[in-house]
Structure formats: C-alpha cells, structure tokens
Design a protein around this motif. Structure first.
Motif, PDB file in Angstrom:
ATOM      1  N   THR A 115       0.834  -1.202   0.000  1.00  0.00           N
ATOM      2  CA  THR A 115       0.000   0.000   0.000  1.00  0.00           C
ATOM      3  C   THR A 115       0.870   1.255   0.000  1.00  0.00           C
ATOM      4  N   VAL A 116       1.982   1.192   0.708  1.00  0.00           N
ATOM      5  CA  VAL A 116       2.923   2.321   0.748  1.00  0.00           C
ATOM      6  C   VAL A 116       3.521   2.566  -0.630  1.00  0.00           C
ATOM      7  N   HIS A 117       3.957   1.502  -1.286  1.00  0.00           N
ATOM      8  CA  HIS A 117       4.586   1.643  -2.599  1.00  0.00           C
ATOM      9  C   HIS A 117       3.624   2.276  -3.603  1.00  0.00           C
ATOM     10  N   SER A 118       2.397   1.781  -3.643  1.00  0.00           N
ATOM     11  CA  SER A 118       1.417   2.302  -4.599  1.00  0.00           C
ATOM     12  C   SER A 118       1.057   3.753  -4.306  1.00  0.00           C
ATOM     13  N   LEU A 119       0.860   4.073  -3.034  1.00  0.00           N
ATOM     14  CA  LEU A 119       0.431   5.432  -2.688  1.00  0.00           C
ATOM     15  C   LEU A 119       1.532   6.452  -2.960  1.00  0.00           C
ATOM     16  N   ILE A 120       2.771   6.107  -2.666  1.00  0.00           N
ATOM     17  CA  ILE A 120       3.869   7.024  -2.967  1.00  0.00           C
ATOM     18  C   ILE A 120       3.952   7.289  -4.465  1.00  0.00           C
ATOM     19  N   LYS A 121       3.829   6.234  -5.267  1.00  0.00           N
ATOM     20  CA  LYS A 121       3.901   6.400  -6.717  1.00  0.00           C
ATOM     21  C   LYS A 121       2.813   7.341  -7.228  1.00  0.00           C
ATOM     22  N   SER A 122       1.624   7.239  -6.664  1.00  0.00           N
ATOM     23  CA  SER A 122       0.511   8.076  -7.123  1.00  0.00           C
ATOM     24  C   SER A 122       0.625   9.507  -6.610  1.00  0.00           C
ATOM     25  N   LEU A 123       0.918   9.667  -5.323  1.00  0.00           N
ATOM     26  CA  LEU A 123       1.016  11.012  -4.761  1.00  0.00           C
ATOM     27  C   LEU A 123       2.218  11.772  -5.307  1.00  0.00           C
ATOM     28  N   ALA A 124       3.215  11.051  -5.808  1.00  0.00           N
ATOM     29  CA  ALA A 124       4.381  11.708  -6.404  1.00  0.00           C
ATOM     30  C   ALA A 124       4.004  12.487  -7.662  1.00  0.00           C
ATOM     31  N   ARG A 125       2.839  12.216  -8.223  1.00  0.00           N
ATOM     32  CA  ARG A 125       2.371  12.937  -9.408  1.00  0.00           C
ATOM     33  C   ARG A 125       1.691  14.257  -9.042  1.00  0.00           C
ATOM     34  N   ARG A 185      13.186  -0.209   5.626  1.00  0.00           N
ATOM     35  CA  ARG A 185      13.132   1.047   4.892  1.00  0.00           C
ATOM     36  C   ARG A 185      12.568   0.821   3.491  1.00  0.00           C
ATOM     37  N   VAL A 186      12.082   1.876   2.888  1.00  0.00           N
ATOM     38  CA  VAL A 186      11.460   1.808   1.574  1.00  0.00           C
ATOM     39  C   VAL A 186      12.448   1.262   0.538  1.00  0.00           C
ATOM     40  N   PRO A 187      11.989   0.460  -0.421  1.00  0.00           N
ATOM     41  CA  PRO A 187      12.910  -0.081  -1.437  1.00  0.00           C
ATOM     42  C   PRO A 187      13.644   1.020  -2.184  1.00  0.00           C
ATOM     43  N   ASP A 188      14.857   0.723  -2.586  1.00  0.00           N
ATOM     44  CA  ASP A 188      15.688   1.727  -3.261  1.00  0.00           C
ATOM     45  C   ASP A 188      15.036   2.273  -4.525  1.00  0.00           C
ATOM     46  N   TYR A 189      14.269   1.443  -5.237  1.00  0.00           N
ATOM     47  CA  TYR A 189      13.691   1.909  -6.493  1.00  0.00           C
ATOM     48  C   TYR A 189      12.668   3.017  -6.270  1.00  0.00           C
ATOM     49  N   ILE A 190      12.019   3.037  -5.118  1.00  0.00           N
ATOM     50  CA  ILE A 190      11.074   4.115  -4.814  1.00  0.00           C
ATOM     51  C   ILE A 190      11.815   5.449  -4.768  1.00  0.00           C
ATOM     52  N   ILE A 191      13.001   5.421  -4.196  1.00  0.00           N
ATOM     53  CA  ILE A 191      13.826   6.631  -4.121  1.00  0.00           C
ATOM     54  C   ILE A 191      14.380   7.000  -5.497  1.00  0.00           C
ATOM     55  N   SER A 192      15.006   6.035  -6.147  1.00  0.00           N
ATOM     56  CA  SER A 192      15.754   6.328  -7.368  1.00  0.00           C
ATOM     57  C   SER A 192      14.872   6.485  -8.597  1.00  0.00           C
ATOM     58  N   GLU A 193      13.712   5.814  -8.624  1.00  0.00           N
ATOM     59  CA  GLU A 193      12.876   5.850  -9.826  1.00  0.00           C
ATOM     60  C   GLU A 193      11.615   6.695  -9.673  1.00  0.00           C
ATOM     61  N   VAL A 194      11.220   7.002  -8.451  1.00  0.00           N
ATOM     62  CA  VAL A 194       9.971   7.748  -8.235  1.00  0.00           C
ATOM     63  C   VAL A 194      10.229   9.136  -7.665  1.00  0.00           C
ATOM     64  N   LEU A 195      10.949   9.220  -6.564  1.00  0.00           N
ATOM     65  CA  LEU A 195      11.119  10.502  -5.872  1.00  0.00           C
ATOM     66  C   LEU A 195      12.219  11.373  -6.482  1.00  0.00           C
ATOM     67  N   GLU A 196      13.396  10.826  -6.640  1.00  0.00           N
ATOM     68  CA  GLU A 196      14.516  11.648  -7.112  1.00  0.00           C
ATOM     69  C   GLU A 196      14.336  12.176  -8.537  1.00  0.00           C
ATOM     70  N   PRO A 197      13.823  11.386  -9.490  1.00  0.00           N
ATOM     71  CA  PRO A 197      13.628  11.946 -10.837  1.00  0.00           C
ATOM     72  C   PRO A 197      12.658  13.120 -10.867  1.00  0.00           C
ATOM     73  N   ARG A 198      11.725  13.176  -9.914  1.00  0.00           N
ATOM     74  CA  ARG A 198      10.755  14.270  -9.857  1.00  0.00           C
ATOM     75  C   ARG A 198      11.192  15.376  -8.893  1.00  0.00           C
ATOM     76  N   HIS A 199      12.388  15.208  -8.316  1.00  0.00           N
ATOM     77  CA  HIS A 199      12.943  16.193  -7.371  1.00  0.00           C
ATOM     78  C   HIS A 199      11.990  16.432  -6.200  1.00  0.00           C
ATOM     79  N   ILE A 200      11.416  15.355  -5.702  1.00  0.00           N
ATOM     80  CA  ILE A 200      10.473  15.447  -4.585  1.00  0.00           C
ATOM     81  C   ILE A 200      11.243  15.342  -3.274  1.00  0.00           C
TER      82      ILE A 200
END
Length: 213
Positions: free
Chosen positions: A61-71, A86-101
């Motif tokens: 649920t955390v993974h899905s919600l972060i991906k959606s709210l990151a938009r 801790r959250v998987p590395d891909y959440i950081i590297s592929e979701v948050l950091e590319p969007r500068h969140i």
C-alpha cells in the motif's frame, strides 16, 4: 521492480483484471480509496507532507500510494522505519529523485509528527518475514498512542490500510484525527465505482458511467 502477476494476467485476459493487492509489490485499489480519504480530509492532494510509518519495505500500500502522490504538486514525504524495513531503493531512485520530490528517512515517529499533514501507519507483516526472530524483533517498532498523537497538528489525519495489530492503540480511535475507519468505508464506495466502470454500468442517479474511460 519485479512485475506482478496481475500485470502479466492483464496482457492475456479478454476481460478486465483488477489488481486487488499484489504480494509485496503494489495495491492500486487501496491507493484509490487512500487518495479519496486524503482529499476529503484535506480538501486537496497537493502541497502535503505525508508520513509513512512502519513496514515500508514490504508494504504494498505504501509503494502504490507514494507512486501516485508523487504525481501531485509540491509534495513532501517522511519515511519512518527501522533500517531493515526502509522503503525499497527503487522508490527513491525511480519515483522521488527523478521528480525532485523532497523526502526524509528517519527512525523517529515522535520527531516527525509535528510536521505532518497525513500519517500513514502500517503493520509489520508477519507473513513477509523469512524467520520468526526478525518479526518478533521488529513488530513493535512503532506504536501510535494518544500521548504521541498529542505531538501532531490538530488537523492531521491518521490513515491505516487495516487490519491493525497493535501499531495503533485503541485510545486513538475516538480522536477526530483517526481516519482509518472512514478510509475503510471509502473502500466500499471506490471499489463499487471501479467495478461499475469496468462493467459499463451507469450511476443510477446521474445516468453516467462512474469513471468514463
């Protein structure tokens, strides 16, 4: 991230496939009702500071919600967990950091509470562990009670995908910031709308399909 079974099934199925929870990967129907709850509580999905607490490693649920709210616009995430969860590395590297969140990783729930608009609590999932010893060691990492909740803003909302174990004590249930029972109710409405849409059924009041594709 590893592709889940529902995505593979949807490539071959002649009928709609609903991902109602895919192991430790994602849970998009839960995300729809989570966002509905946040929108109702805060009046917006933009400009919020969202804290995720507990099992962020296996919490689909955390993974899905972060991906959606990151938009959404001007979001900030506070990721509260022990190092092992801790959250998987891909959440950081592929979701948050590319969007500068902006995001913060911390072990302190108490330290994060004063700055949150939403606190998303999760249980430590026994079924995700390879051995009982690790589960027992980590299961009580975070427990939200009335005393800790006193540190939070008066308009913060507490969400939880349920079921809970002991990560939210019963004395929180009567606090107006407790939104998890409302969240569960919203799940009924959201999933009804999703099924109606996939079946092409019209809203009996408006005569329109709930979410036209």
């Amino acid at each position: 991230p590893k592709e889940g079974a529902p995505l593979r099934a949807s490539r071959y199925s002649r009928i709609p496939v609903i991902n109602a929870g895919d192991g430790g990967h994602s849970h998009p129907t839960q995300t729809l009702l989570d966002m509905m709850t946040i929108r109702r509580r805060k009046g917006t999905l933009d400009g919020l500071t969202i804290g995720f607490c507990g099992d962020l490693k296996f919490g689909r649920t955390v993974h899905s919600l972060i991906k959606s709210l990151a938009r959404c616009d001007n979001m900030k995430f506070v990721l509260i967990s022990p190092e092992e969860l801790r959250v998987p590395d891909y959440i950081i590297s592929e979701v948050l950091e590319p969007r500068h969140i902006p995001y913060v990783e911390t072990r302190s729930l108490e330290g994060a509470l004063p700055d949150l608009d939403i606190l998303y609590m999760t249980r430590v999932q026994r079924e995700r562990f390879f051995n009982e010893e690790d589960y027992v060691r980590l299961k009580n990492s975070y427990v939200l009670n009335a005393d800790k909740l006193a540190l939070a803003p008066p308009d913060m909302a507490v969400l939880h995908p349920l079921p809970r174990v002991n990560e939210i004590t019963l004395d929180v249930d009567d606090d107006p910031r407790a939104a998890y029972f409302e969240q569960a109710t919203n799940g009924v409405y959201m999933r009804m709308a999703l099924i109606m849409t996939l079946l092409g059924l019209k809203d009996p009041k408006t005569g329109e399909v709930a979410f036209p594709c």
